[in-house]
Design an enzyme around this catalytic site. Structure first.
Site, PDB file in Angstrom:
ATOM      1  N   GLN A 159      60.553  30.093  57.441  1.00 15.07           N
ATOM      2  CA  GLN A 159      60.627  29.605  58.816  1.00 15.07           C
ATOM      3  C   GLN A 159      61.840  30.181  59.518  1.00 15.07           C
ATOM      4  OE1 GLN A 159      61.779  25.653  60.312  1.00 15.07           O
ATOM      5  NE2 GLN A 159      59.782  25.613  61.318  1.00 15.07           N
TER       6      GLN A 159
ATOM      7  N   PRO B 281      58.841  22.648  56.274  1.00 18.23           N
ATOM      8  CA  PRO B 281      60.215  23.158  56.223  1.00 18.23           C
ATOM      9  C   PRO B 281      61.190  22.007  56.468  1.00 18.23           C
ATOM     10  CG  PRO B 281      59.171  23.743  58.323  1.00 18.23           C
ATOM     11  CD  PRO B 281      58.120  23.090  57.475  1.00 18.23           C
TER      12      PRO B 281
ATOM     13  N   GLY C  24      55.931  16.349  54.946  1.00 20.37           N
ATOM     14  CA  GLY C  24      57.366  16.560  54.820  1.00 20.37           C
ATOM     15  C   GLY C  24      58.034  15.541  53.919  1.00 20.37           C
TER      16      GLY C  24
ATOM     17  N   CYS D 164      62.137  21.821  66.507  1.00 17.79           N
ATOM     18  CA  CYS D 164      63.372  21.130  66.129  1.00 17.79           C
ATOM     19  C   CYS D 164      64.157  20.725  67.371  1.00 17.79           C
ATOM     20  CB  CYS D 164      64.226  22.044  65.239  1.00 17.79           C
ATOM     21  SG  CYS D 164      65.793  21.282  64.820  1.00 17.79           S
TER      22      CYS D 164
ATOM     23  N   ASN E 261      50.782  17.599  61.303  1.00 12.53           N
ATOM     24  CA  ASN E 261      51.992  17.166  60.594  1.00 12.53           C
ATOM     25  C   ASN E 261      52.541  15.907  61.265  1.00 12.53           C
ATOM     26  OD1 ASN E 261      55.373  17.854  61.026  1.00 12.53           O
ATOM     27  ND2 ASN E 261      54.584  17.398  58.988  1.00 12.53           N
TER      28      ASN E 261
HETATM   29  C1  LIG Z   1      65.760  16.516  56.268  1.00 14.80           C
HETATM   30  C2  LIG Z   1      64.766  17.169  57.206  1.00 14.80           C
HETATM   31  C3  LIG Z   1      64.987  18.454  57.640  1.00 14.80           C
HETATM   32  C4  LIG Z   1      64.065  19.085  58.487  1.00 14.80           C
HETATM   33  N1  LIG Z   1      64.251  20.399  58.830  1.00 14.80           N
HETATM   34  C5  LIG Z   1      63.287  21.054  59.543  1.00 14.80           C
HETATM   35  C6  LIG Z   1      63.354  22.454  59.741  1.00 14.80           C
HETATM   36  O1  LIG Z   1      64.271  23.149  59.262  1.00 14.80           O
HETATM   37  N2  LIG Z   1      62.356  23.032  60.488  1.00 14.80           N
HETATM   38  C7  LIG Z   1      61.311  22.313  61.009  1.00 14.80           C
HETATM   39  O2  LIG Z   1      60.436  22.879  61.655  1.00 14.80           O
HETATM   40  N3  LIG Z   1      61.234  20.984  60.793  1.00 14.80           N
HETATM   41  C8  LIG Z   1      62.162  20.360  60.069  1.00 14.80           C
HETATM   42  N4  LIG Z   1      62.014  19.025  59.776  1.00 14.80           N
HETATM   43  C9  LIG Z   1      60.810  18.318  60.256  1.00 14.80           C
HETATM   44  C10 LIG Z   1      59.686  18.406  59.222  1.00 14.80           C
HETATM   45  O3  LIG Z   1      59.283  19.745  59.006  1.00 14.80           O
HETATM   46  C11 LIG Z   1      58.466  17.602  59.689  1.00 14.80           C
HETATM   47  O4  LIG Z   1      57.973  18.165  60.877  1.00 14.80           O
HETATM   48  C12 LIG Z   1      58.804  16.131  59.942  1.00 14.80           C
HETATM   49  O5  LIG Z   1      59.610  15.594  58.901  1.00 14.80           O
HETATM   50  C13 LIG Z   1      57.541  15.294  60.104  1.00 14.80           C
HETATM   51  O6  LIG Z   1      56.758  15.335  58.936  1.00 14.80           O
HETATM   52  P1  LIG Z   1      56.783  14.111  57.870  1.00 14.80           P
HETATM   53  O7  LIG Z   1      56.534  12.855  58.662  1.00 14.80           O
HETATM   54  O8  LIG Z   1      55.679  14.433  56.913  1.00 14.80           O
HETATM   55  O9  LIG Z   1      58.128  14.104  57.250  1.00 14.80           O
HETATM   56  C14 LIG Z   1      62.912  18.387  58.942  1.00 14.80           C
HETATM   57  C15 LIG Z   1      62.709  17.075  58.477  1.00 14.80           C
HETATM   58  C16 LIG Z   1      63.614  16.480  57.613  1.00 14.80           C
HETATM   59  C17 LIG Z   1      63.340  15.072  57.110  1.00 14.80           C
END
Ligand SMILES: Cc1cc2nc3c(=O)[nH]c(=O)nc-3n(C[C@H](O)[C@H](O)[C@H](O)COP(=O)(O)O)c2cc1C
Length: 335
Positions: free
Chosen positions: A70, A17, A234, A100, A212
């Site tokens: 979510q 998400p 993500g 978050c 993750n």
């Molecule tokens: C632009 C952006 C918005 C995000 N919004 C959410 C969100 O709405 N809910 C959530 O649980 N995590 C959110 N995240 C975190 C991601 O879900 C994820 O946990 C995080 O980016 C780590 O994974 P990655 O290293 O593969 O990006 C967000 C990340 C980014 C970059």
């Protein structure tokens, strides 16, 4: 209302998400590339769903299944109400955000600060499970602030499994620092501790544990899958969707359909964008095209593709043919 009776694939892979990023247009595109990975919506707060424009927050394309909503919230009754709405809308899963770290979210007493309120989370998860048949899952961190010990996440997961029969946990393998770091820094600075997540799977073999954080290629995914049930990706899935996801079905779901290419994707995106523009409900080409910038990642002409699809005056014409023109400009489509 949309309901699905389709058998759901395992959560071996999923796209995280991401607020402002994983909207229905991004998810439509992602689904053309991988047919099986789970797709998660942006976080929607319970307040927004209960008091706001539901259609705006919940509408999705039928092709998006399996798709998870979510939720952000902490009041059990509100969460239950929203989970029910999500199920009726046809979502395949409801996920609770306990990861978050943004200040705005902390003021609403949800997100990562819920890791210190496991009783509240258990009440919320139970309340949701009582009213829906779809899976209720939790996405969280391994601790908040200076909680460095593995026992923090172990006890959080153990409590939710025991008290709320929660079966699926998506673990962003780093702490959230609630003070002093921006959300962006909170995705980069606290160190990744994958071994904590692997240990969770060893300690709770019957739970579904997804990892993750920081995953950028398929070799890393294959390595994680030796230890846990699934991998959520993500930023890499957003910034380089084809490079990241095109092989997923073949490598991880044993489905060897034709690999999606930019050449084959452009006509699909063109029709999709056209349909939304023609529907005349306020969706503009730029709302969709902004998610397509990363499709050219690693290709010759990548910059030209991005330049055309982010050019305000070209986008301002609101004509989906721009996608074809950009494809021709970078030599992917024949003029
Ligand atoms: C632009 C952006 C918005 C995000 N919004 C959410 C969100 O709405 N809910 C959530 O649980 N995590 C959110 N995240 C975190 C991601 O879900 C994820 O946990 C995080 O980016 C780590 O994974 P990655 O290293 O593969 O990006 C967000 C990340 C980014 C970059």
């Amino acid at each position: 209302m949309q309901m699905t009776t389709k058998k759901l694939p395992p959560r071996t892979l999923s796209v995280a998400p991401m607020l402002d990023w994983t909207d229905r247009h991004y998810r439509h595109m992602a689904r053309q590339i991988t047919h099986h990975a789970w797709l998660y919506t942006e976080m929607v707060t319970t307040g927004a769903l209960i008091h706001g424009n539901r259609e705006r927050f919940l509408a999705f394309n039928e092709c998006e299944h399996p798709v998870a909503l979510q939720l952000g919230g902490s009041d059990a009754a509100d969460l239950a109400q929203c989970a029910k709405i999500a199920e009726e809308y046809g979502y395949d899963e409801v996920n609770l955000n306990c990861g978050c770290p943004s200040e705005r979210v902390q003021k609403g007493a949800f997100g990562a600060c819920l890791m210190n309120e496991v009783g509240l989370v258990a009440d919320g998860v139970k309340a949701m499970q009582d009213v829906v048949d779809i899976d209720v899952t939790v996405k969280h961190r391994i601790g908040v602030d200076q909680q460095e010990d593995y026992s923090v996440v172990r006890d959080f997961v153990g409590h939710l499994a025991e008290q709320a029969s929660c079966k699926t946990f998506i673990v962003h393998a780093r702490n959230a620092w609630l003070k002093g770091l921006s959300p962006k820094e909170n995705r980069e600075i606290p160190p990744l501790k994958y071994d904590y997540v692997y240990q969770l799977k060893r300690d709770f073999p019957d739970l579904e544990i997804l990892i993750n954080g920081g995953v950028t290629d398929n070799e890393q995914i294959a390595e994680h899958l030796k230890h846990v049930d699934g991998v959520m990706v993500g930023r890499a899935a957003y910034h380089q969707p084809l490079t990241m996801m095109a092989q997923w079905d073949a490598l991880f779901y044993d489905d060897h359909h034709e690999i999606m290419s930019l050449e084959n994707l452009i006509p699909v995106l063109h029709d999709y964008a056209n349909m939304h523009i023609q529907a005349n409900k306020g969706t503009l080409l730029r709302h969709m095209a902004r998610h397509y910038l990363g499709l050219s990642h690693g290709m010759n002409g990548a910059r030209q593709w991005r330049r055309m699809l982010s050019d305000a005056s070209l986008l301002g014409q609101n004509n989906a043919d721009l996608l074809q023109q950009a494809g021709m400009a970078v030599g992917v489509l024949q003029a």
